[in-house]
Design a protein around this motif. Structure first.
Motif, mmCIF file in Angstrom:
data_model
loop_
_atom_site.group_PDB
_atom_site.id
_atom_site.type_symbol
_atom_site.label_atom_id
_atom_site.label_comp_id
_atom_site.label_asym_id
_atom_site.label_seq_id
_atom_site.Cartn_x
_atom_site.Cartn_y
_atom_site.Cartn_z
ATOM 1 N N VAL A 182 0.825 -1.203 0.000
ATOM 2 C CA VAL A 182 0.000 0.000 0.000
ATOM 3 C C VAL A 182 0.863 1.258 0.000
ATOM 4 C CG1 VAL A 182 -1.676 1.342 1.327
ATOM 5 C CG2 VAL A 182 -1.953 -1.139 1.114
ATOM 6 N N VAL A 183 1.907 1.274 0.833
ATOM 7 C CA VAL A 183 2.754 2.465 0.931
ATOM 8 C C VAL A 183 3.462 2.736 -0.390
ATOM 9 C CG1 VAL A 183 4.782 3.462 2.057
ATOM 10 C CG2 VAL A 183 3.086 2.241 3.414
ATOM 11 N N VAL A 184 3.999 1.696 -1.013
ATOM 12 C CA VAL A 184 4.750 1.869 -2.255
ATOM 13 C C VAL A 184 3.868 2.429 -3.369
ATOM 14 C CG1 VAL A 184 5.934 0.627 -4.111
ATOM 15 C CG2 VAL A 184 6.494 0.129 -1.733
ATOM 16 N N VAL A 185 2.606 1.995 -3.414
ATOM 17 C CA VAL A 185 1.730 2.383 -4.521
ATOM 18 C C VAL A 185 0.893 3.626 -4.199
ATOM 19 C CG1 VAL A 185 -0.216 1.644 -5.957
ATOM 20 C CG2 VAL A 185 1.606 0.034 -5.392
ATOM 21 N N ALA A 186 0.378 3.729 -2.971
ATOM 22 C CA ALA A 186 -0.553 4.807 -2.636
ATOM 23 C C ALA A 186 0.139 6.142 -2.404
ATOM 24 C CB ALA A 186 -1.369 4.423 -1.399
ATOM 25 N N PHE A 187 1.387 6.101 -1.944
ATOM 26 C CA PHE A 187 2.096 7.348 -1.648
ATOM 27 C C PHE A 187 3.052 7.679 -2.787
ATOM 28 C CE2 PHE A 187 0.679 5.854 2.436
ATOM 29 C CZ PHE A 187 0.310 7.012 3.111
ATOM 30 N N LYS A 188 2.935 8.862 -3.297
ATOM 31 C CA LYS A 188 3.802 9.301 -4.393
ATOM 32 C C LYS A 188 5.026 10.014 -3.832
ATOM 33 C CE LYS A 188 0.662 7.749 -7.123
ATOM 34 N NZ LYS A 188 0.878 6.448 -7.785
ATOM 35 N N GLY A 189 6.001 10.210 -4.667
ATOM 36 C CA GLY A 189 7.178 10.957 -4.261
ATOM 37 C C GLY A 189 8.055 10.196 -3.303
ATOM 38 N N PHE A 190 8.627 10.932 -2.348
ATOM 39 C CA PHE A 190 9.673 10.393 -1.492
ATOM 40 C C PHE A 190 9.172 9.262 -0.601
ATOM 41 C CE2 PHE A 190 12.500 10.567 2.260
ATOM 42 C CZ PHE A 190 13.695 10.326 1.607
ATOM 43 N N VAL A 191 7.969 9.399 -0.021
ATOM 44 C CA VAL A 191 7.436 8.369 0.878
ATOM 45 C C VAL A 191 7.299 7.040 0.136
ATOM 46 C CG1 VAL A 191 5.476 7.669 2.294
ATOM 47 C CG2 VAL A 191 6.273 10.027 2.361
ATOM 48 N N ARG A 193 9.048 6.041 -2.379
ATOM 49 C CA ARG A 193 10.367 5.489 -2.686
ATOM 50 C C ARG A 193 10.998 4.800 -1.489
ATOM 51 N NH1 ARG A 193 10.796 10.144 -5.840
ATOM 52 N NH2 ARG A 193 11.901 11.278 -4.203
ATOM 53 N N VAL A 194 10.622 5.205 -0.281
ATOM 54 C CA VAL A 194 11.155 4.529 0.910
ATOM 55 C C VAL A 194 10.073 3.631 1.523
ATOM 56 C CG1 VAL A 194 12.864 6.301 1.398
ATOM 57 C CG2 VAL A 194 10.592 6.524 2.397
ATOM 58 N N GLY A 195 9.192 3.115 0.663
ATOM 59 C CA GLY A 195 8.091 2.277 1.141
ATOM 60 C C GLY A 195 8.547 1.022 1.857
ATOM 61 N N ILE A 196 9.666 0.449 1.422
ATOM 62 C CA ILE A 196 10.200 -0.742 2.088
ATOM 63 C C ILE A 196 10.555 -0.418 3.532
ATOM 64 C CG2 ILE A 196 12.073 -2.424 2.114
ATOM 65 C CD1 ILE A 196 10.198 -2.924 -0.166
ATOM 66 N N LEU A 197 11.216 0.725 3.728
ATOM 67 C CA LEU A 197 11.587 1.141 5.083
ATOM 68 C C LEU A 197 10.343 1.405 5.934
ATOM 69 C CD1 LEU A 197 13.637 2.041 7.206
ATOM 70 C CD2 LEU A 197 13.652 4.300 6.141
ATOM 71 N N VAL A 198 9.354 2.071 5.350
ATOM 72 C CA VAL A 198 8.118 2.360 6.091
ATOM 73 C C VAL A 198 7.427 1.065 6.492
ATOM 74 C CG1 VAL A 198 5.830 3.411 5.961
ATOM 75 C CG2 VAL A 198 7.802 4.607 5.005
#
Length: 459
Positions: A182-191, A193-198
Motif C-alpha cells: 500500500v505504501v509503495v503504490v498509494a504514496f507518491k514521491g519520497f514516501v 520510494r522509501v516504502g520498504i523502510l516504512v
C-alpha cells in the motif's frame, strides 16, 4: 574534482529546467538537508540486507559512508552516487552459511573474506573496462545473460522467505507485506520510494504491540521445520548497548570454496554500475561514459575496504538516483555530507542493536517484495533490449540456469565442496550461452549501439 563547489545562482532557488550539477552546490544548510535525504533513501536496504546476510547492520551503515566518500574520490566527483549494501550477495552468503555452519562469528569472517576477494575481482574488472572500453562487458555479458543473472539472484532467494523468515510469524509477515504494498503504490514521491523502510518500521511496531497483546507466536511444525513458541521482538541487547561507541568490527577469513559462491554477484554489480553511470549522464546532460570503468573499480575497492572490517558488500544505489531526479540536485557535496552522517549513525551501538532486533516475520514480509523486485529487474533488462526467446541459444541455457537457482539445486563436486543455487545457475547461464553460440556458429555478441543478429539484443 577536489572539494571546491561553485555556488549555483543565489544558492537558494532553481529556475524551471535548471539542475545543480555535480560540481555545484546550494547554500550549506540546504546541502545538509539534501545529504540527510540521501541517508534516508539508502537506509532501508542498507540495513535490511546486512540483517538478511547475518552481518552487523551498524557496521554496514557506518562503512557505507566511508565507501561513498571513497567512491566519489575515485571517480573525481563526476558520478554522484551513494554506495549502500548490495542485495546481489545475499544468495551466495546464505549458501556459505549453510556450507560452513550457520550464524557464528567464525562463519561471519568466512563470509566477509569471500566478499573481500569478490571486491578485488570487481576492482580488476573495472580496471579492464577502463583500459579496454565498456564493449568488453557487452561481449562477455550481453543483455540476455545479464538479465538472467539478475533474475536468478532475486528468484533464487525464494527459499529464504519460504523456509527461514515467513514461518517465524506468518501473520505478521503477511501484514508487513500488505502494508508495504500500500505504501509503495498509494504514496507518491519520497514516501513511496522509501516504502520498504516504512513497511519494515510499521511491522516492527506492530510486532512489539502484538507481543504485549497476544503474547508469544505459537510453535510451528510441518515436518521439515520445527519452530518453538517465541516472542517477536527481543530488546534485551538494546538496553545493554551504549549510546556511543565503535561497532563490532571483525577480520575476514579466506576460503576458496566460499569465494566461488559469491562471484556470480559480480555480474549484477557490473550491470548496476554501468546503468547508474548512464542514468547520471542522462540526468546531468553530460558524457560520463569514460568514468564507467572508474565507477566499477571504485565499487570494488569500496567493497574491499568495508569487508576488511566486517562490513557488507557495496553497490551504487538506485534509491538515491530517485532523490536526485526529484530534487534536480546532483551535487556531490550532498553525498559527502550523507557519507559523514552515515558514519555518525554507525558510532551508536544502541541504534545498531535496535536494528538487529528486527523480527524475522517482518523481514519475511519485506524480503518477499525485495527478492521479487530484484528478479523482475532481470526481466526488465530483457524487455528493454528486446531479447528473442524464440532463439534456443537464448532460451535453453537461461531457462535451465534460472531453475537451478530457484530450486536451489545442489551439485556435489567433492566431499567438502558443492555448487548450488545461484552459483550453479550462473555458471550454466554464462557458460551454456557462450557454448551454444559457438556450436551454432554465431559471432560474438554485438556491442551496444550496433545492429544485432541472430536474435541477440543490442547491449
Amino acid at each position: 574534482m577536489g572539494f571546491g563547489w561553485t555556488k549555483h545562482g543565489d544558492g537558494k532557488h532553481l529556475a524551471p529546467g535548471e539542475v545543480v550539477r555535480p560540481d555545484e552546490r546550494l547554500t550549506w544548510p540546504r546541502m545538509v538537508g539534501f545529504g540527510a535525504q540521501h541517508v534516508v533513501a539508502m537506509f532501508g536496504a542498507t540495513f535490511v540486507f546486512p540483517l538478511v546476510m547475518g552481518l552487523d547492520p551498524n557496521v554496514a551503515i557506518m562503512m557505507s559512508g566511508v565507501a561513498t566518500i571513497l567512491f566519489l574520490l575515485m571517480v573525481k566527483g563526476k558520478v554522484p552516487s551513494y554506495l549502500g549494501t548490495s542485495a546481489s550477495f545475499v544468495g551466495g552468503v546464505l549458501a556459505i552459511r549453510a556450507l560452513f555452519g550457520g550464524d557464528t562469528a567464525g562463519v561471519d569472517a568466512i563470509v566477509t573474506g569471500a566478499i573481500l576477494v569478490a571486491g578485488l575481482v570487481l576492482a580488476l574488472a573495472g580496471l579492464a573496462v577502463h583500459l579496454l572500453g565498456v564493449q568488453i562487458i557487452h561481449r562477455i555479458f550481453p543483455p540476455v545473460v545479464t538479465g538472467a543473472v539478475v533474475m536468478l539472484i532475486g528468484f533464487g532467494l525464494a527459499y529464504v522467505v519460504a523456509d527461514v523468515y515467513w514461518p517465524q510469524d506468518q501473520w505478521m509477515a503477511l501484514v508487513t507485506m500488505l502494508v508495504t504494498f500500500v505504501v509503495v503504490v498509494a504514496f507518491k514521491g519520497f514516501v513511496g520510494r522509501v516504502g520498504i523502510l516504512v513497511g519494515l518500521v510499521v511491522g516492527y511496531v506492530l510486532s512489539w504491540a502484538a507481543d504485549r497483546v497476544l503474547g508469544q507466536v505459537p510453535a510451528y511444525s510441518d515436518g521439515a521445520l520445527n519452530i518453538p513458541a517465541h516472542f517477536r521482538v527481543d530488546l534485551g541487547k538494546v538496553a545493554d548497548a551504549p549510546w556511543v561507541g565503535l561497532p563490532d568490527f571483525h577480520l575476514p577469513d579466506f576460503r576458496a570454496s566460499a569465494v566461488l559462491l559469491v562471484l556470480p554477484a559480480l555480474i549484477a554489480l557490473i550491470a548496476e554500475n554501468i546503468g547508474h553511470v548512464k542514468a547520471v549522464g542522462e540526468m546531468t546532460r553530460t558524457d560520463v561514459d569514460p568514468y564507467v570503468g572508474r565507477a566499477i573499480a571504485a565499487d570494488g575497492v569500496a567493497t574491499v575496504v568495508t569487508s576488511a572490517v566486517g562490513g557488507s558488500p557495496t553497490t551504487t544505489y538506485a534509491e538515491n538516483i530517485g532523490v536526485m531526479a526529484a530534487t534536480k540536485v546532483y551535487s556531490t557535496a550532498a553525498y559527502y555530507i550523507a557519507g559523514v552522517i552515515a558514519i555518525l549513525f554507525g558510532l551508536s551501538p544502541k541504534f545498531g542493536a535496535l536494528v538487529s532486533a528486527t523480527p524475522s516475520g517482518v523481514l519475511g514480509g519485506v524480503t518477499v517484495i525485495l527478492y521479487g523486485m530484484i528478479g523482475l529487474l532481470g526481466a526488465k533488462i530483457w524487455i528493454e533490449n528486446r531479447v528473442d526467446f524464440a532463439d534456443p541459444v537464448n532460451m535453453v541455457p537461461i531457462g535451465a540456469g534460472v531453475i537451478l537457482a530457484i530450486g536451489p539445486v545442489k551439485h556435489l563436486i567433492s566431499g567438502d565442496f558443492r555448487l548450488e543455487g545461484i552459483a550453479l545457475g550462473t555458471i550454466v547461464v554464462v557458460g551454456g550461452y557462450h557454448l551454444l553460440r559457438a556450436i551454432a556458429g554465431r559471432p560474438g555478441p554485438v556491442p551496444a549501439g550496433r545492429e544485432a543478429t541472430g536474435g541477440e539484443a543490442t547491449g
